[in-house]
Write an enzyme that holds these catalytic residues in place. Structure first.
Site, PDB file in Angstrom:
ATOM      1  N   TYR A 119      55.712 -78.652  32.237  1.00 26.59           N
ATOM      2  CA  TYR A 119      57.154 -78.898  32.207  1.00 26.59           C
ATOM      3  C   TYR A 119      57.785 -78.447  30.888  1.00 26.59           C
ATOM      4  O   TYR A 119      58.912 -78.835  30.573  1.00 26.59           O
ATOM      5  CB  TYR A 119      57.457 -80.383  32.436  1.00 26.59           C
ATOM      6  N   LYS A 165      41.994 -81.979  34.006  1.00 27.65           N
ATOM      7  CA  LYS A 165      41.347 -80.978  34.856  1.00 27.65           C
ATOM      8  C   LYS A 165      40.728 -79.952  33.903  1.00 27.65           C
ATOM      9  O   LYS A 165      40.970 -78.745  34.002  1.00 27.65           O
ATOM     10  CB  LYS A 165      42.419 -80.363  35.777  1.00 27.65           C
ATOM     11  N   ASP A 197      42.033 -84.732  40.454  1.00 28.02           N
ATOM     12  CA  ASP A 197      42.003 -84.674  41.925  1.00 28.02           C
ATOM     13  C   ASP A 197      41.109 -85.785  42.482  1.00 28.02           C
ATOM     14  O   ASP A 197      41.488 -86.500  43.412  1.00 28.02           O
ATOM     15  CB  ASP A 197      41.591 -83.287  42.435  1.00 28.02           C
ATOM     16  N   ASP A 221      53.293 -87.405  36.647  1.00 29.91           N
ATOM     17  CA  ASP A 221      54.415 -87.428  37.575  1.00 29.91           C
ATOM     18  C   ASP A 221      53.901 -87.703  38.985  1.00 29.91           C
ATOM     19  O   ASP A 221      54.368 -88.614  39.681  1.00 29.91           O
ATOM     20  CB  ASP A 221      55.127 -86.068  37.500  1.00 29.91           C
ATOM     21  N   ASP A 225      53.738 -91.536  41.225  1.00 29.84           N
ATOM     22  CA  ASP A 225      54.457 -91.671  42.500  1.00 29.84           C
ATOM     23  C   ASP A 225      53.500 -92.098  43.601  1.00 29.84           C
ATOM     24  O   ASP A 225      53.850 -92.908  44.467  1.00 29.84           O
ATOM     25  CB  ASP A 225      55.128 -90.348  42.898  1.00 29.84           C
TER      26      ASP A 225
HETATM   27 MG    MG Z   1      58.723 -87.663  39.834  1.00 31.89          MG
END
Ligand code: MG
Ligand code: NAI
Length: 324
Positions: A119, A165, A197, A221, A225
């Site tokens: 990001y 990772k 993962d 992120d 969620d």
């Molecule tokens: Mg989000």
């Protein structure tokens, strides 16, 4: 001391849930609130979703309480997070007695690096057909998030897992994991590292095995969620955006246009965000009082429709204030 809290209700149910959090804060402590505008409504009126005055308030107040923005969310929340210098996004995902959760024993806290990774905003068009993205991981940002995560875990008595990772992204996540390991040594703390993962699978199956999960930006992120779904949904999930001196507190959910104006939004996510705000302002007793009232109301009711009840936002507010 009276701390100054900038209050930004924003759009949709932000206008309904933020006032509940303000009255709860007002009930437990001595805070000075000033309300500011942001979001779609302001954009329609002025062409700009985040007035300069609102941004300055976030830069200068002791803390900021934000509700939600609508379509302008990215243009509101990203600048607000940088206004407080946020480097850590903290998202507790915890199941509560009385709530129908997939995993009633889950009690997780995602500590997400909030400034870099994929990001960082470095994308380019190499050719017409090829686009690239640069993933940035730095030692200082990795150290800062790891220190925050280990401190948080020690203070709240959680185990630490570092998500990564590094088997594929050896240089970048290698640095993230290595730095976290150094910080763990310096703190004399145990920790585990886990491929993100495999962690996603295990979080769904055995979330109770985890506590604080320190994550690079994108992983944090997505995984946080995912965890929201394990514990009863968006109406319950608070978050904090922590900077070196200031911080911004907001529910994880958005402006919920489907229920906005009906008076049935669940204010608990925002009230729990207010509890995180108290903790940040070193008002542990106030934070504890708010959390206790929330747990009692969740256990005994009333509940809003998202939790299977019939109560209004106002009725939840009254129930919380009565418990306080
Ligand atoms: Mg989000
Ligand atoms: P949303 O979180 O607003 O709503 C998703 C679903 O959850 C809806 O069915 C909603 O009714 C329900 N819900 C959310 N919070 C609730 C609460 N407190 N009580 C009861 N039910 C609740 O996400 P959605 O629908 O994807 O986005 C709606 C708008 O919100 C969009 O314009 C989006 O850009 C914005 N948004 C803003 C965010 C922010 O300001 N931080 C974050 C996410 C979305």
């Amino acid at each position: 001391m009276t701390e100054e809290i900038a209050v930004i209700p924003g759009d949709g149910i932000g206008q309904e849930v933020v006032p509940v959090a303000v009255s709860v804060l007002d009930e437990v402590g001595d805070f000075a609130f000033t309300e500011y505008d942001a979001g779609d409504r302001v954009q329609e009126e002025t062409g700009e979703p985040l007035p300069e005055e609102t941004k300055r308030a976030a830069e200068t107040s002791d803390a900021t309480l934000f509700g939600a923005a609508g379509e302008s969310a990215a243009d509101v929340i990203l600048p607000l997070r940088s206004a407080v210098g946020s480097f850590a996004n903290v998202r507790p995902a915890r199941a509560y007695p009385g709530i129908d959760a997939l995993h009633p024993d889950a009690d997780l806290v995602f500590v997400r690096e909030n400034t870099e990774g994929v990001y960082a905003g470095i994308e380019s068009d190499l050719t017409d057909e090829v686009r690239t993205l640069t993933r940035v991981i730095t030692e200082p940002a990795s150290r800062r998030i790891a220190e925050f995560g280990f401190d948080y875990a020690a203070e709240h008595d959680y185990d630490v897992t570092v998500a990564h990772k590094a088997n594929v992204m050896a240089r970048t996540d290698g640095l993230f994991v290595e730095t976290a390991g150094q910080v763990a040594d310096e703190h004399g703390a145990d920790h585990e590292t886990q491929l993100m993962d495999a962690l996603a699978t295990d979080l769904v199956m055995n979330p109770a095995d985890y506590g604080v999960v320190i994550c690079p930006n994108l992983a944090g992120d997505v995984l946080s969620d995912l965890a929201a779904g394990l514990v009863g949904g968006l109406g319950l999930l608070p978050s904090a955006n922590i900077g070196p001196e200031r911080a911004l507190f907001e529910p994880v959910h958005g402006s919920a246009p489907d229920i906005a104006g009906k008076g049935i939004a669940n204010p608990i996510a925002t009230v729990l965000s207010a509890a995180m705000c108290c903790e940040f302002l070193e008002r542990a007793d106030e934070a504890e009082r708010i959390r206790t009232a929330v747990m009692e109301v969740l256990a005994d009711g009333p509940h809003t429709p998202d939790l299977g009840g019939e109560a209004t936002t106002e009725e939840i507010e009254s129930a919380l204030l009565a418990r306080l």
